[in-house]
Structure formats: C-alpha cells, structure tokens
Design a protein around this motif. Structure first.
Motif, PDB file in Angstrom:
ATOM      1  N   PRO A   1      -7.154  18.135  21.840  1.00 50.05           N
ATOM      2  CA  PRO A   1      -5.703  18.329  21.807  1.00 50.05           C
ATOM      3  C   PRO A   1      -4.979  17.271  20.978  1.00 50.05           C
ATOM      4  N   GLU A   2      -5.543  16.090  20.850  1.00 49.33           N
ATOM      5  CA  GLU A   2      -4.921  15.037  20.061  1.00 49.33           C
ATOM      6  C   GLU A   2      -5.173  15.207  18.567  1.00 49.33           C
ATOM      7  N   ASP A   3      -6.207  15.994  18.213  1.00 50.54           N
ATOM      8  CA  ASP A   3      -6.512  16.201  16.809  1.00 50.54           C
ATOM      9  C   ASP A   3      -5.539  17.213  16.229  1.00 50.54           C
ATOM     10  N   LYS A   4      -4.835  16.794  15.248  1.00 54.96           N
ATOM     11  CA  LYS A   4      -3.932  17.682  14.526  1.00 54.96           C
ATOM     12  C   LYS A   4      -4.328  17.579  13.070  1.00 54.96           C
ATOM     13  N   GLU A   5      -3.613  18.284  12.250  1.00 55.41           N
ATOM     14  CA  GLU A   5      -3.893  18.224  10.823  1.00 55.41           C
ATOM     15  C   GLU A   5      -3.809  16.774  10.358  1.00 55.41           C
ATOM     16  N   VAL A   6      -4.789  16.349   9.586  1.00 57.68           N
ATOM     17  CA  VAL A   6      -4.791  14.987   9.059  1.00 57.68           C
ATOM     18  C   VAL A   6      -3.848  14.950   7.859  1.00 57.68           C
ATOM     19  N   ILE A   7      -2.890  14.045   7.897  1.00 58.30           N
ATOM     20  CA  ILE A   7      -1.939  13.893   6.804  1.00 58.30           C
ATOM     21  C   ILE A   7      -2.564  12.931   5.794  1.00 58.30           C
ATOM     22  N   LYS A   8      -2.894  13.445   4.617  1.00 55.91           N
ATOM     23  CA  LYS A   8      -3.581  12.623   3.618  1.00 55.91           C
ATOM     24  C   LYS A   8      -2.612  11.874   2.720  1.00 55.91           C
ATOM     25  N   GLU A   9      -1.502  12.500   2.380  1.00 60.49           N
ATOM     26  CA  GLU A   9      -0.493  11.857   1.540  1.00 60.49           C
ATOM     27  C   GLU A   9       0.612  11.327   2.450  1.00 60.49           C
ATOM     28  N   THR A  10       0.741  10.013   2.530  1.00 59.12           N
ATOM     29  CA  THR A  10       1.769   9.421   3.379  1.00 59.12           C
ATOM     30  C   THR A  10       2.665   8.525   2.545  1.00 59.12           C
ATOM     31  N   ALA A  11       3.921   8.394   2.966  1.00 59.74           N
ATOM     32  CA  ALA A  11       4.884   7.590   2.221  1.00 59.74           C
ATOM     33  C   ALA A  11       4.431   6.133   2.109  1.00 59.74           C
ATOM     34  N   LEU A  12       3.854   5.619   3.191  1.00 57.79           N
ATOM     35  CA  LEU A  12       3.349   4.241   3.176  1.00 57.79           C
ATOM     36  C   LEU A  12       1.832   4.291   3.080  1.00 57.79           C
ATOM     37  N   GLU A  13       1.295   3.705   2.041  1.00 53.12           N
ATOM     38  CA  GLU A  13      -0.158   3.647   1.875  1.00 53.12           C
ATOM     39  C   GLU A  13      -0.697   2.445   2.641  1.00 53.12           C
ATOM     40  N   GLU A  14      -2.019   2.378   2.732  1.00 54.74           N
ATOM     41  CA  GLU A  14      -2.610   1.156   3.280  1.00 54.74           C
ATOM     42  C   GLU A  14      -2.223   0.011   2.347  1.00 54.74           C
ATOM     43  N   GLY A  15      -1.951  -1.140   2.931  1.00 58.93           N
ATOM     44  CA  GLY A  15      -1.547  -2.292   2.136  1.00 58.93           C
ATOM     45  C   GLY A  15      -0.608  -3.179   2.921  1.00 58.93           C
ATOM     46  N   LYS A  16       0.061  -4.095   2.197  1.00 57.97           N
ATOM     47  CA  LYS A  16       0.972  -5.038   2.841  1.00 57.97           C
ATOM     48  C   LYS A  16       2.401  -4.780   2.396  1.00 57.97           C
ATOM     49  N   TYR A  17       3.297  -4.951   3.371  1.00 60.18           N
ATOM     50  CA  TYR A  17       4.726  -4.746   3.173  1.00 60.18           C
ATOM     51  C   TYR A  17       5.445  -5.930   3.819  1.00 60.18           C
ATOM     52  N   ALA A  18       6.727  -6.068   3.514  1.00 64.19           N
ATOM     53  CA  ALA A  18       7.519  -7.134   4.137  1.00 64.19           C
ATOM     54  C   ALA A  18       8.906  -6.597   4.449  1.00 64.19           C
TER      55      ALA A  18
ATOM     56  N   VAL B   1      12.626   6.531  -0.888  1.00 60.50           N
ATOM     57  CA  VAL B   1      11.736   5.599  -1.576  1.00 60.50           C
ATOM     58  C   VAL B   1      12.367   5.314  -2.923  1.00 60.50           C
ATOM     59  N   LYS B   2      12.528   4.026  -3.218  1.00 62.46           N
ATOM     60  CA  LYS B   2      13.111   3.622  -4.498  1.00 62.46           C
ATOM     61  C   LYS B   2      12.282   2.462  -5.034  1.00 62.46           C
ATOM     62  N   GLY B   3      11.415   2.774  -5.998  1.00 62.52           N
ATOM     63  CA  GLY B   3      10.514   1.753  -6.535  1.00 62.52           C
ATOM     64  C   GLY B   3       9.543   1.315  -5.458  1.00 62.52           C
ATOM     65  N   ASN B   4       9.518   0.002  -5.174  1.00 57.86           N
ATOM     66  CA  ASN B   4       8.618  -0.510  -4.137  1.00 57.86           C
ATOM     67  C   ASN B   4       9.338  -0.735  -2.804  1.00 57.86           C
ATOM     68  N   ARG B   5      10.500  -0.103  -2.642  1.00 52.51           N
ATOM     69  CA  ARG B   5      11.274  -0.215  -1.400  1.00 52.51           C
ATOM     70  C   ARG B   5      11.243   1.117  -0.643  1.00 52.51           C
ATOM     71  N   PHE B   6      11.036   1.009   0.665  1.00 51.36           N
ATOM     72  CA  PHE B   6      10.919   2.168   1.540  1.00 51.36           C
ATOM     73  C   PHE B   6      11.973   2.050   2.628  1.00 51.36           C
ATOM     74  N   TYR B   7      12.946   2.936   2.610  1.00 53.29           N
ATOM     75  CA  TYR B   7      14.039   2.917   3.566  1.00 53.29           C
ATOM     76  C   TYR B   7      13.681   3.821   4.744  1.00 53.29           C
ATOM     77  N   TYR B   8      13.955   3.341   5.949  1.00 54.65           N
ATOM     78  CA  TYR B   8      13.525   4.080   7.130  1.00 54.65           C
ATOM     79  C   TYR B   8      14.586   4.095   8.214  1.00 54.65           C
ATOM     80  N   GLU B   9      14.405   5.025   9.141  1.00 54.41           N
ATOM     81  CA  GLU B   9      15.185   5.076  10.387  1.00 54.41           C
ATOM     82  C   GLU B   9      14.182   5.132  11.520  1.00 54.41           C
ATOM     83  N   SER B  10      14.374   4.287  12.523  1.00 55.50           N
ATOM     84  CA  SER B  10      13.446   4.217  13.652  1.00 55.50           C
ATOM     85  C   SER B  10      14.151   4.501  14.969  1.00 55.50           C
TER      86      SER B  10
END
Length: 152
Positions: free
Chosen positions: A45-62, A128-137
C-alpha cells in the motif's frame, strides 16, 4: 404448447460443469498456492508510482533561517538539514509529484523545536529560477514560504 425436455446426458454434463466450477473456487480459496501467488504479487500500500523527475535533485542546498545559513542534503531518499554545532534534522523524503513532497522526520538532534520524530511536513516547489527553488510548506497547519539555493 410443446414441452421441451432436457436429455439426461446433457443435464448431467451441465450439472457436472456447474458443480466443478463451485468446487474449484473453494479449492482455490483454500489453496497454499493462491497464498503464494498473492504474496508474490500483492502491491504494498505504501508503494506508489516512483517519481523519477523531481524539482530538487540529490545534492546540497542552502537556506537562511534567523540569520544563519542552513545546509540541506538530499541523498538516497533522505532530506537532512545541518544547523551547525552538530545539530541536524533528518527526514525520509517521499515525492508525490515532480513538485510536491512529504518529509517524515526520522531523527532530530536540535533543541527547541515544536515537532518530534514522526512529524510530517508537506512542501510544494512553486517556482524555479536558475539555482533558486521557491517553496511553500505546511507543518501541522502552520504554513510558510521560503527558498533554497543549490550549492552542489
């Protein structure tokens, strides 16, 4: 009015087919082979479609919080915030769409937080604007906006 009669051999054949179908279902429902089939092919039940393309890739952000830079690392399905002085928050990241994810807090080593392990936060990347990712949480009814900067 003409009477139609069913011949005995035809009646017996139809009766046999009907009964064998009923018994076959009973056997299948009680069969260990069916249990093996269900175990091997049931969807978790926890397995859903795997999202391969995501706005945030693996890596470091600040991002900046209360005048201090917070480093965020996304790696191997986890989101970890480093707040300096060995303080961190670690969460499992679950993407529901390319721009939406949930964080489920798995580990905390930081004082004075209004949440604990198991807390769920939902976030949407709205621009997304360049290397900036704007979000709402949204965290337990509290909402805010912010932005990440990709650093690695």
């Amino acid at each position: 009015m003409k009477k139609t009669t069913i011949k005995t051999p035809t009646f017996i054949a139809l009766l046999f087919l009907g009964l064998s179908t009923v018994f076959a279902q009973d056997v299948a429902m009680n069969s260990n082979e069916l249990e093996l089939f269900e175990t091997d092919y049931k969807a978790d039940p926890e397995d859903k479609e795997v999202i391969k393309e995501t706005a945030l890739e693996e890596g470091k952000y600040a991002y900046t919080s209360k005048g201090k830079e917070v480093i965020v690392e996304i790696k191997d399905g986890f989101y970890t915030e480093y707040h300096g002085e060995n303080e961190f928050i670690k969460a499992k990241i679950k993407w529901s769409t390319e721009n939406n994810y949930k964080l489920v807090v798995t580990e905390i080593n930081k004082e004075n937080l209004p949440f604990k392990e198991g807390t769920v936060m939902e976030t949407e990347i709205i621009k997304v604007k360049g290397n900036r990712f704007y979000y709402e949480s949204n965290l337990e009814g509290l909402t805010w906006s912010g932005r990440f900067r990709k650093i690695d």
